[in-house]
Design a protein around this motif. Sequence first.
Motif, PDB file in Angstrom:
ATOM      1  N   GLU A  40       8.903  33.025  10.690  1.00  0.00           N
ATOM      2  CA  GLU A  40       7.836  32.815   9.720  1.00  0.00           C
ATOM      3  C   GLU A  40       6.663  32.210  10.466  1.00  0.00           C
ATOM      4  N   VAL A  41       5.506  32.681  10.161  1.00  0.00           N
ATOM      5  CA  VAL A  41       4.305  32.057  10.715  1.00  0.00           C
ATOM      6  C   VAL A  41       3.576  31.382   9.564  1.00  0.00           C
ATOM      7  N   ASP A  42       3.490  30.084   9.640  1.00  0.00           N
ATOM      8  CA  ASP A  42       2.830  29.355   8.563  1.00  0.00           C
ATOM      9  C   ASP A  42       1.690  28.538   9.164  1.00  0.00           C
ATOM     10  N   ASP A  43       0.924  27.929   8.336  1.00  0.00           N
ATOM     11  CA  ASP A  43      -0.267  27.209   8.804  1.00  0.00           C
ATOM     12  C   ASP A  43      -1.031  28.075   9.804  1.00  0.00           C
ATOM     13  N   PHE A  61       4.820  28.058  13.648  1.00  0.00           N
ATOM     14  CA  PHE A  61       5.817  29.083  13.322  1.00  0.00           C
ATOM     15  C   PHE A  61       7.183  28.430  13.157  1.00  0.00           C
ATOM     16  N   THR A  62       8.071  29.126  12.459  1.00  0.00           N
ATOM     17  CA  THR A  62       9.439  28.654  12.255  1.00  0.00           C
ATOM     18  C   THR A  62      10.398  29.809  12.507  1.00  0.00           C
ATOM     19  N   VAL A  63      11.357  29.584  13.379  1.00  0.00           N
ATOM     20  CA  VAL A  63      12.375  30.597  13.660  1.00  0.00           C
ATOM     21  C   VAL A  63      13.498  30.474  12.631  1.00  0.00           C
ATOM     22  N   GLN A  64      13.989  31.612  12.181  1.00  0.00           N
ATOM     23  CA  GLN A  64      15.144  31.631  11.272  1.00  0.00           C
ATOM     24  C   GLN A  64      16.252  32.429  11.952  1.00  0.00           C
ATOM     25  N   THR A  65      17.358  31.775  12.237  1.00  0.00           N
ATOM     26  CA  THR A  65      18.480  32.491  12.850  1.00  0.00           C
ATOM     27  C   THR A  65      19.794  31.874  12.395  1.00  0.00           C
TER      28      THR A  65
ATOM     29  N   GLU B 108      -6.169  38.425  12.541  1.00  0.00           N
ATOM     30  CA  GLU B 108      -4.877  37.738  12.540  1.00  0.00           C
ATOM     31  C   GLU B 108      -4.525  37.282  13.947  1.00  0.00           C
ATOM     32  N   MET B 109      -4.182  36.013  14.062  1.00  0.00           N
ATOM     33  CA  MET B 109      -3.876  35.455  15.380  1.00  0.00           C
ATOM     34  C   MET B 109      -2.522  35.942  15.895  1.00  0.00           C
ATOM     35  N   PHE B 110      -1.556  36.019  14.991  1.00  0.00           N
ATOM     36  CA  PHE B 110      -0.195  36.380  15.400  1.00  0.00           C
ATOM     37  C   PHE B 110       0.249  37.701  14.811  1.00  0.00           C
ATOM     38  N   ASN B 111       0.929  38.492  15.629  1.00  0.00           N
ATOM     39  CA  ASN B 111       1.835  39.517  15.125  1.00  0.00           C
ATOM     40  C   ASN B 111       3.232  38.970  15.369  1.00  0.00           C
ATOM     41  N   THR B 112       4.196  39.452  14.613  1.00  0.00           N
ATOM     42  CA  THR B 112       5.567  39.036  14.891  1.00  0.00           C
ATOM     43  C   THR B 112       6.351  40.236  15.406  1.00  0.00           C
TER      44      THR B 112
END
Lengths: 149, 126
Positions: A40-43, A61-65, B108-112
């Motif tokens: 997830e990319v937040d803020d 960002f927050t990793v989910q695993t 957008e700064m990030f792609n995932t």
Amino acid sequence: MNISKVVLGTTLLSSILLSSAYASKQMVFKTEILPVCGIEVDDAMGSINFSDSISPSSAAFTVQTNHRNGYAIVSFTGIDTTDNITNKDGYFEVLDKFNNKTPIDWNNPQSAYGYHNEKQEVFAMVPQESNTILAGTASVTTTLEVRCD
Amino acid sequence: MINKLISLIVLSTFLFAHSQTPTKYGGAENKLDSISTKQIKIIPITIQNLNKYNQSYNIEVDGDIVGSTNMLISKQVKRLKIPVKIYKKNTLENHSVCTISIARSKDEMFNTKICTKVLLYWTTEK
């Protein structure tokens, strides 16, 4: 004597049959849980921080695993900057919950660890005073690549 | 002294995310998945759009973009079957299958990008 033996034998046989009958009624519920990897990319609003920036601004960002090691490798790939901040020694700074800072050089980016469900801040840094940068929009974009294997 | 530099790197304020499974296909834990009797192995991948808005994704195999998904609505799960080419017979090969969010705007700064590590073995034995 013979009657006792017959009764005992019958009882044992009944017990065995009864227990096997119960065993055959056991139910098993089984599901294979596949490892999942997510991010997830937040803020997502941040600013580029120059050496004279007063209040640094970050993205996160927050990793989910659900992998048992609890972390993922996060790589910053395809880093793209506008001309006015290209070759200005820019880097990302990843801050974890222990306040450890991992610098990610835009020209030679290394990977960082991302821990499950832990928000990690990302600062975009250019170690120069803003008045030395050509006026106009300065931006940096990147792909956050996650590996949970 | 105060430069009029506009230094916003991201104009978007929304949260975005996606997930992918499995993280690894084949290998020591799942040898049968690794084995292929043909040069092309179909790899099942499942992705989910965790955004609150629609999003599509590029599909990358071994560093090359090979296609893209349709627009996935919020929370939609999509099962993909990705063909991966094995190069050498009787050799365990490492491959990667990744999905990359397609930016909705250049701001957008990030792609995932999330990858599945794929280990494949093209056997000629029957």
